[in-house]
Design a protein around this motif. Structure first.
Motif, PDB file in Angstrom:
ATOM      1  N   GLU A   1       0.808  -1.215   0.000  1.00  0.00           N
ATOM      2  CA  GLU A   1       0.000   0.000   0.000  1.00  0.00           C
ATOM      3  C   GLU A   1       0.844   1.268   0.000  1.00  0.00           C
ATOM      4  N   GLU A   2       2.080   1.178   0.452  1.00  0.00           N
ATOM      5  CA  GLU A   2       2.974   2.326   0.425  1.00  0.00           C
ATOM      6  C   GLU A   2       3.236   2.762  -1.018  1.00  0.00           C
ATOM      7  N   VAL A   3       3.462   1.782  -1.885  1.00  0.00           N
ATOM      8  CA  VAL A   3       3.702   2.066  -3.301  1.00  0.00           C
ATOM      9  C   VAL A   3       2.423   2.575  -3.960  1.00  0.00           C
TER      10      VAL A   3
ATOM     11  N   ARG B   1       1.905  10.659  -7.072  1.00  0.00           N
ATOM     12  CA  ARG B   1       2.804  11.044  -8.171  1.00  0.00           C
ATOM     13  C   ARG B   1       2.615  10.093  -9.350  1.00  0.00           C
ATOM     14  N   PRO B   2       1.442  10.128 -10.009  1.00  0.00           N
ATOM     15  CA  PRO B   2       1.161   9.166 -11.086  1.00  0.00           C
ATOM     16  C   PRO B   2       2.149   9.236 -12.248  1.00  0.00           C
ATOM     17  N   LYS B   3       2.756  10.400 -12.469  1.00  0.00           N
ATOM     18  CA  LYS B   3       3.700  10.516 -13.584  1.00  0.00           C
ATOM     19  C   LYS B   3       4.976   9.713 -13.348  1.00  0.00           C
ATOM     20  N   LEU B   4       5.210   9.319 -12.107  1.00  0.00           N
ATOM     21  CA  LEU B   4       6.395   8.519 -11.814  1.00  0.00           C
ATOM     22  C   LEU B   4       6.142   7.024 -11.932  1.00  0.00           C
ATOM     23  N   LEU B   5       4.935   6.630 -12.348  1.00  0.00           N
ATOM     24  CA  LEU B   5       4.699   5.205 -12.605  1.00  0.00           C
ATOM     25  C   LEU B   5       5.600   4.741 -13.746  1.00  0.00           C
ATOM     26  N   HIS B   6       5.715   5.581 -14.767  1.00  0.00           N
ATOM     27  CA  HIS B   6       6.592   5.245 -15.885  1.00  0.00           C
ATOM     28  C   HIS B   6       7.264   6.520 -16.366  1.00  0.00           C
ATOM     29  N   ALA B   7       8.538   6.645 -16.077  1.00  0.00           N
ATOM     30  CA  ALA B   7       9.296   7.836 -16.464  1.00  0.00           C
ATOM     31  C   ALA B   7      10.569   7.383 -17.155  1.00  0.00           C
TER      32      ALA B   7
ATOM     33  N   LEU C   1      16.192   0.706  -3.484  1.00  0.00           N
ATOM     34  CA  LEU C   1      15.171   1.395  -4.281  1.00  0.00           C
ATOM     35  C   LEU C   1      15.802   2.182  -5.425  1.00  0.00           C
ATOM     36  N   LYS C   2      16.950   2.810  -5.141  1.00  0.00           N
ATOM     37  CA  LYS C   2      17.643   3.572  -6.170  1.00  0.00           C
ATOM     38  C   LYS C   2      18.061   2.660  -7.319  1.00  0.00           C
ATOM     39  N   GLY C   3      18.449   1.449  -6.994  1.00  0.00           N
ATOM     40  CA  GLY C   3      18.845   0.494  -8.010  1.00  0.00           C
ATOM     41  C   GLY C   3      17.665  -0.157  -8.705  1.00  0.00           C
ATOM     42  N   THR C   4      16.453   0.137  -8.235  1.00  0.00           N
ATOM     43  CA  THR C   4      15.253  -0.460  -8.823  1.00  0.00           C
ATOM     44  C   THR C   4      14.482   0.537  -9.674  1.00  0.00           C
ATOM     45  N   VAL C   5      14.227   1.741  -9.134  1.00  0.00           N
ATOM     46  CA  VAL C   5      13.417   2.732  -9.852  1.00  0.00           C
ATOM     47  C   VAL C   5      14.214   3.979 -10.232  1.00  0.00           C
ATOM     48  N   GLY C   6      15.514   3.988  -9.962  1.00  0.00           N
ATOM     49  CA  GLY C   6      16.335   5.132 -10.315  1.00  0.00           C
ATOM     50  C   GLY C   6      16.461   6.121  -9.169  1.00  0.00           C
TER      51      GLY C   6
ATOM     52  N   THR D   1      14.410   8.944  -4.459  1.00  0.00           N
ATOM     53  CA  THR D   1      14.498  10.056  -3.508  1.00  0.00           C
ATOM     54  C   THR D   1      13.110  10.571  -3.147  1.00  0.00           C
ATOM     55  N   GLU D   2      12.249  10.750  -4.166  1.00  0.00           N
ATOM     56  CA  GLU D   2      10.881  11.205  -3.890  1.00  0.00           C
ATOM     57  C   GLU D   2      10.127  10.175  -3.060  1.00  0.00           C
ATOM     58  N   PHE D   3      10.291   8.907  -3.414  1.00  0.00           N
ATOM     59  CA  PHE D   3       9.579   7.866  -2.677  1.00  0.00           C
ATOM     60  C   PHE D   3      10.054   7.787  -1.234  1.00  0.00           C
ATOM     61  N   ALA D   4      11.362   7.957  -1.021  1.00  0.00           N
ATOM     62  CA  ALA D   4      11.899   7.883   0.340  1.00  0.00           C
ATOM     63  C   ALA D   4      11.299   8.969   1.226  1.00  0.00           C
ATOM     64  N   GLY D   5      11.168  10.192   0.674  1.00  0.00           N
ATOM     65  CA  GLY D   5      10.541  11.266   1.442  1.00  0.00           C
ATOM     66  C   GLY D   5       9.087  10.969   1.737  1.00  0.00           C
ATOM     67  N   PHE D   6       8.380  10.459   0.734  1.00  0.00           N
ATOM     68  CA  PHE D   6       6.976  10.090   0.915  1.00  0.00           C
ATOM     69  C   PHE D   6       6.854   8.959   1.927  1.00  0.00           C
TER      70      PHE D   6
END
Length: 326
Positions: free
Chosen positions: A168-170, A177-183, A219-224, A229-234
């Motif tokens: 549920e966190e994801v 941030r829906p635009k970060l689903l695929h960037a 996470l950085k090695g998975t989604v860049g 960084t944004e996800f970590a803050g969230f």
């Protein structure tokens, strides 16, 4: 077209035995959707990676019987039943391998082998603009397919992700941030980037409760690095949310966060707890939220428990929010 439309199109084309090619950027879920449609239609799926083949592999090997050479087809080609022959990464195969597929795709045969009547050829691959490993598809081969362009849609992915039990966190972050689903930027040489596939990997990592000292690196090695960084803050905010159960138990007095990101996360957590005993209180709390978040909470709660719409609080809420719902 989004995943829902691609699935609907595939059902139609497979039932017509019409060869189809699904195009899309890396990581959008092309292979997953083809496999899902085959499963839902009760069809067998044979996945053939054309990029691993040599031109002669499809025709098979010769054998001699009574002085005459016969071709023995490879075991991975179907000989009975009904199903989907999935040529994944077809345009990543060398031109000679693609050429070997011409007859199989159009005439449903190659050499002495004939594709059974109950089978349909489906292929998929990345676009040339994605800078993935691709070879330009010859026009003669391209003309043998119906072509579908697969695009990413956050709402459609979230519906699938909820059913699949994605963390549920994801889910809350992608809603925020829906635009970060695929960037994906093909001009960059990023080894890791956000995609539906990589977010599924990230969700598994989070669910495994990794060592906090390495979580960000994973996470950085998975989604860049940017998305991580944004996800970590969230994520730090998400893990300090008010207790969703306490909010549901005291919907008239529970705190209402001011930060939009916090509200997104809290709505996600509360909606998952929708049920017969909690529906009334969830709608009561939703009625106190800013209208857009109230709609988000009620909509998601209804997905988890249809009984939400039968509560007295829901009737009051729809009347109060009639303008927003129109």
């Amino acid at each position: 077209m989004n995943a829902k439309k691609v699935k609907s199109s595939l059902r139609t084309l497979i039932s017509l035995k019409q060869p189809v090619f699904v195009w899309g950027a890396p990581g959008v879920g092309k292979s997953h959707v083809v496999a899902q449609v085959a499963r839902e239609m009760g069809l067998e799926l044979t996945d053939v990676r054309a990029v691993l083949l040599d031109p002669v592999d499809l025709r098979g090997l010769p054998s001699v019987k009574d002085g005459t050479a016969h071709w023995c087809p490879p075991s991975f080609l179907p000989t009975k039943g009904e199903g989907v022959l999935f040529l994944d990464e077809l345009n990543a195969a060398p031109p000679l391998v693609q050429a070997a597929c011409y007859q199989l795709i159009l005439d449903r045969k190659i050499g002495e082998y004939t594709l059974p009547d109950g089978w349909t050829v489906v292929a998929a691959g990345n676009r040339e603009s994605d800078r993935a490993v691709t070879h330009r598809m010859p026009s003669a081969l391209a003309n043998r397919f119906v072509h579908l362009d697969f695009t990413v849609d956050a709402d459609t992915w979230l519906e699938w992700a909820e059913r699949a039990g994605i963390d549920e966190e994801v889910l809350a972050f992608i809603r925020f941030r829906p635009k970060l689903l695929h960037a994906f930027d093909p001009k960059k040489n990023d080894k890791a980037f956000p995609s539906p596939r990589s977010w599924e990997f990230a969700a598994k990592i989070i669910a495994s409760t990794p060592d906090p000292d390495v979580e960000f690196s994973l996470l950085k090695g998975t989604v860049g690095p940017g998305a991580a960084t944004e996800f970590a803050g969230f994520s730090r905010m998400f893990r300090q949310l008010p207790d969703p159960d306490a909010v549901i138990n005291q919907p008239d007095t529970a705190v209402i966060p001011e930060e939009p990101a916090t509200l997104y996360a809290l709505c996600e957590a509360i909606a998952k707890r929708a049920g017969e005993k909690t529906a009334e209180n969830i709608v009561t709390y939703a009625s106190r939220l800013p209208s857009e978040f109230g709609v988000l909470l009620v909509r998601d709660a209804v997905k988890h428990h249809r009984g939400v719409v039968e509560t007295p609080a829901f009737s009051h809420w729809t009347t109060a929010n009639a303008e927003v719902l129109l």
